[in-house]
Write an enzyme that holds these catalytic residues in place. Structure first.
Site, PDB file in Angstrom:
ATOM      1  N   THR A   1      56.304  24.529  88.644  1.00  0.00           N
ATOM      2  CA  THR A   1      54.904  24.881  88.419  1.00  0.00           C
ATOM      3  C   THR A   1      54.007  23.655  88.504  1.00  0.00           C
ATOM      4  O   THR A   1      54.369  22.594  88.011  1.00  0.00           O
ATOM      5  CB  THR A   1      54.655  25.606  87.076  1.00  0.00           C
ATOM      6  OG1 THR A   1      53.231  25.786  86.904  1.00  0.00           O
ATOM      7  CG2 THR A   1      55.178  24.813  85.875  1.00  0.00           C
ATOM      8  N   ILE A   2      52.831  23.816  89.103  1.00  0.00           N
ATOM      9  CA  ILE A   2      51.851  22.727  89.129  1.00  0.00           C
ATOM     10  C   ILE A   2      51.150  22.606  87.778  1.00  0.00           C
ATOM     11  O   ILE A   2      50.500  21.603  87.519  1.00  0.00           O
ATOM     12  CB  ILE A   2      50.773  22.906  90.222  1.00  0.00           C
ATOM     13  CG1 ILE A   2      49.918  24.154  89.971  1.00  0.00           C
ATOM     14  CG2 ILE A   2      51.392  22.931  91.610  1.00  0.00           C
ATOM     15  CD1 ILE A   2      48.628  24.169  90.795  1.00  0.00           C
ATOM     16  N   ASP A   3      51.286  23.612  86.948  1.00  0.00           N
ATOM     17  CA  ASP A   3      50.597  23.591  85.660  1.00  0.00           C
ATOM     18  C   ASP A   3      51.314  22.750  84.611  1.00  0.00           C
ATOM     19  O   ASP A   3      50.760  22.439  83.566  1.00  0.00           O
ATOM     20  CB  ASP A   3      50.427  25.023  85.119  1.00  0.00           C
ATOM     21  CG  ASP A   3      49.480  25.836  85.978  1.00  0.00           C
ATOM     22  OD1 ASP A   3      49.693  27.058  86.124  1.00  0.00           O
ATOM     23  OD2 ASP A   3      48.523  25.246  86.512  1.00  0.00           O
TER      24      ASP A   3
ATOM     25  N   ASN B   1      57.623  30.184  83.693  1.00  0.00           N
ATOM     26  CA  ASN B   1      58.255  30.755  82.495  1.00  0.00           C
ATOM     27  C   ASN B   1      58.548  32.251  82.637  1.00  0.00           C
ATOM     28  O   ASN B   1      59.540  32.744  82.101  1.00  0.00           O
ATOM     29  CB  ASN B   1      57.455  30.440  81.227  1.00  0.00           C
ATOM     30  CG  ASN B   1      55.996  30.839  81.331  1.00  0.00           C
ATOM     31  OD1 ASN B   1      55.589  31.537  82.262  1.00  0.00           O
ATOM     32  ND2 ASN B   1      55.202  30.378  80.384  1.00  0.00           N
TER      33      ASN B   1
ATOM     34  N   GLY C   1      44.128  25.682  86.313  1.00  0.00           N
ATOM     35  CA  GLY C   1      44.725  25.475  85.000  1.00  0.00           C
ATOM     36  C   GLY C   1      44.170  26.545  84.094  1.00  0.00           C
ATOM     37  O   GLY C   1      43.102  26.375  83.515  1.00  0.00           O
TER      38      GLY C   1
ATOM     39  N   GLY D   1      53.301  30.955  92.175  1.00  0.00           N
ATOM     40  CA  GLY D   1      52.536  30.108  93.084  1.00  0.00           C
ATOM     41  C   GLY D   1      53.405  29.037  93.708  1.00  0.00           C
ATOM     42  O   GLY D   1      54.194  28.398  93.021  1.00  0.00           O
TER      43      GLY D   1
ATOM     44  N   GLU E   1      39.787  25.494  85.337  1.00  0.00           N
ATOM     45  CA  GLU E   1      39.308  26.858  85.577  1.00  0.00           C
ATOM     46  C   GLU E   1      39.373  27.695  84.307  1.00  0.00           C
ATOM     47  O   GLU E   1      38.612  28.629  84.117  1.00  0.00           O
ATOM     48  CB  GLU E   1      40.148  27.545  86.679  1.00  0.00           C
ATOM     49  CG  GLU E   1      39.788  27.086  88.068  1.00  0.00           C
ATOM     50  CD  GLU E   1      40.394  27.913  89.188  1.00  0.00           C
ATOM     51  OE1 GLU E   1      41.037  28.949  88.905  1.00  0.00           O
ATOM     52  OE2 GLU E   1      40.218  27.525  90.357  1.00  0.00           O
TER      53      GLU E   1
END
Lengths: 388, 388
Positions: free
Chosen positions: B132-134, B107, B177, B12, B233
């Protein structure tokens, strides 16, 4: 001679509605030294119940901080006063010795002011100051609150289009707009070129057809490899039936106490997801409901919007000596200026997006529509080269 | 000695992933004069298919413009190369004479680099640059892309809380998420005080219970008159069943070709709406799915995030002489700096939000969690006085 002004905020908040309150308060302080300015808490409900804050006692610094804060610092209400309620509001105004009542809101609010004016028999002045993200008030070129919300939507769709150039698929962003498509149309404001999204726009002003929608999406996918869609919450099939009613199985529909279908952006979003999954099986698709995000977002408060909202409030106060009226923002081809118009010119009337803002044979915003949007929300960000 | 670098973006996109590409390209230009830098289009797919752009031929001005643009200018991919695919990627790298391959992603990307490293037998260097935004990569205090997305979420929830002070009710914002709750937790970053929303936070790291959720909401409503909820989510009931699976009637669930339930934010959103309508009938409630809006929003590109993403790319290039590895952003209590760690330390591992970031007896972010978030995303906006 000291005056007493009452100010209230009504309906959905915007990013700049506090600018109107503060513009009015500072103008009152300037024009009527010693004036008392009372802010009603939660709109007309506060007047009815005698709940006020004395805005005129706040420092200019505190007022400016409030002005820059999104949403309604005085609280708001969705109450739509009938004649009995209006009688109580009038009593509340008389109880505080109001000389003028400035009510900030949409077209319903202008209607409330007209009812109050008729009941008050000339004893006080009733002003309506404009406010709505829907941009649907008659007499105004655009309305305070719209430009900031439009800036949010423009930036969001520009960003999502870039996202989908990187990982292609179908994206549908559902934007608020029960009756008017202006805010949904704003999604196209910063599109760099013909190939940039949104590629398709569906608004309440044009009947939605499922078969046509799927054809449109397929056509865009074939051409660009991705498809970005801007859709209003209020799209309907033209028969008076909203899209969600026509797409969601009856037993799944939420109904309120009167049996009316409860429309939510999420219901429509899921209905659209289902439509895409059935008619374009296997096609990667994502649907998001913007919901309330554009309407008071602190990161996208637009300077022009803030200034115009402030001026609308100041103008309302400056105009009380002319009598009752609604403040409209009128554009003369060069600049936007506030003007006073009759309350009836705005009350209970909805301005729809002109048909000419849509291309006649395509579900896209026309050059005329883009010209209007880009005048209001000039490009703010440059985009570097993208290789996909 | 001239070098050939290949750079790719995977997974993403974020608001700052192009910063990493440009940081790497400019470092290569500086450290290895005459170096050739090839950007693969759509990640490893571009390497396999021989689709590149020659980044080293672009002017610094053009590169800086690309760096400042959100999303992945080279395109991205969700492909997860197995050994056969990796063999094709290796051939593609050899075909262009690559000395080093910098793969920017999460990852999974680190895992891909490890497979390629083992297959290449030392003939070239494999770097993983984080993205990553996570915020869920091991070894890093935080990851490029997270801070900008967190800034969007923080501003959105601050704004929505003000909106619901004006017109009270229940609001649920559904934030991306799947496995980690960091981005959802970010909703609390700019909350002014205990009374400010979000009042409740539900993340994948803690099992969701419907009864408890409704009790929580009722309790907050009784105390504050409104209730703002941030929900990931990926929330699940702890049994491995996602919330949407447990709430949506089986016949309504979307399934993919393998029979796996297709989870969308919109499905969860509607399930939550339904839950609230059934258990709190008559209570005004709104649910919005943020979806992709936070992940590359052009209005909320954070300067620190941009700088760190740029530095991560530069560091990847500067480190090639040390050998293969993954770039991690490590915080020493004073500043954040890039460090090289083994690919295996990051590959296929997910960092979850610490349990201590949640209050033990309440579904809220703890002081420790807030401290972390506020260090990364310092307050950017002041809020004036609100009277409701």
């Amino acid at each position: 001679m000291a005056e007493t002004f009452v100010i209230a905020q009504g309906g959905g908040p915007t990013a700049v509605i506090n600018q109107t309150v503060v513009g009015a308060t500072l103008e009152a302080r300037k024009r009527f030294p010693g004036a008392r300015v009372l802010g009603a808490l939660h709109g007309v409900r506060g007047i009815r119940d005698g709940n006020f804050v004395t805005l005129s006692e706040l420092s200019e610094e505190e007022l400016r901080a409030i002005a820059a804060t999104p949403s309604a610092a005085l609280g708001s209400t969705r109450d739509k006063p009938d004649e009995a309620y209006c009688a109580q509001v009038l009593k509340g105004l008389e109880a505080v010795g109001a000389d003028a009542f400035i009510n900030i809101g949409g077209n319903d609010t202008s209607g409330t002011q007209a009812i109050l004016r008729d009941a008050a028999g000339g004893r006080m002045t009733f002003m309506h100051a404009p406010k709505t993200i829907d941009n649907d008030l008659m007499e105004s070129d655009h309305t305070p609150g719209f430009i900031s919300a439009a800036e949010f939507v423009a930036g969001a769709f520009l960003s999502v289009d870039l996202d989908f150039r990187a990982l292609p698929g179908v994206y549908v962003g559902i934007v608020m707009g029960r009756h008017a498509g202006f805010l949904t149309a704003a999604a196209s404001t910063w599109a760099a070129d013909e190939a940039s999204g949104p590629h398709l726009t569906y608004v309440p002003e044009r009947a939605f057809d499922r078969t046509r929608f799927i054809e449109d999406v397929k056509s865009v996918l074939a051409r660009h490899g991705r498809c970005i869609v801007a859709m209003s919450e209020g799209v309907s099939d033209g028969s008076g039936t909203s899209l969600v009613e026509s797409l969601v199985p009856p037993e799944m529909l939420e109904r309120d106490a009167h049996g009316n279908v409860r429309l939510s952006g999420t219901d429509l979003g899921q209905a659209v997801e289902r439509m895409l999954a059935e008619d374009l099986p296997g096609q990667r698709a994502r649907v998001d409901t913007f919901g309330y995000l554009p309407r008071g977002n602190i990161a996208t408060i637009n300077d022009t919007d803030a200034r115009e909202a402030f001026e609308a409030g100041a103008f309302a106060v400056a105009s009380v000596e002319q009598g009752d009226g609604s403040v409209a923002l009128q554009y003369n081809g060069v600049r936007t200026e506030p003007k006073l118009v009759p309350l009836e010119a705005v009350a209970a009337k909805t301005r729809h997006m002109p048909e000419t803002f849509l291309e006649p044979d395509a579900n896209r915003i026309s050059a005329e529509g883009l010209g209007y949007l880009q005048r209001l929300v000039p490009r703010k960000f440059e985009v570097g080269r993208v290789f996909v």
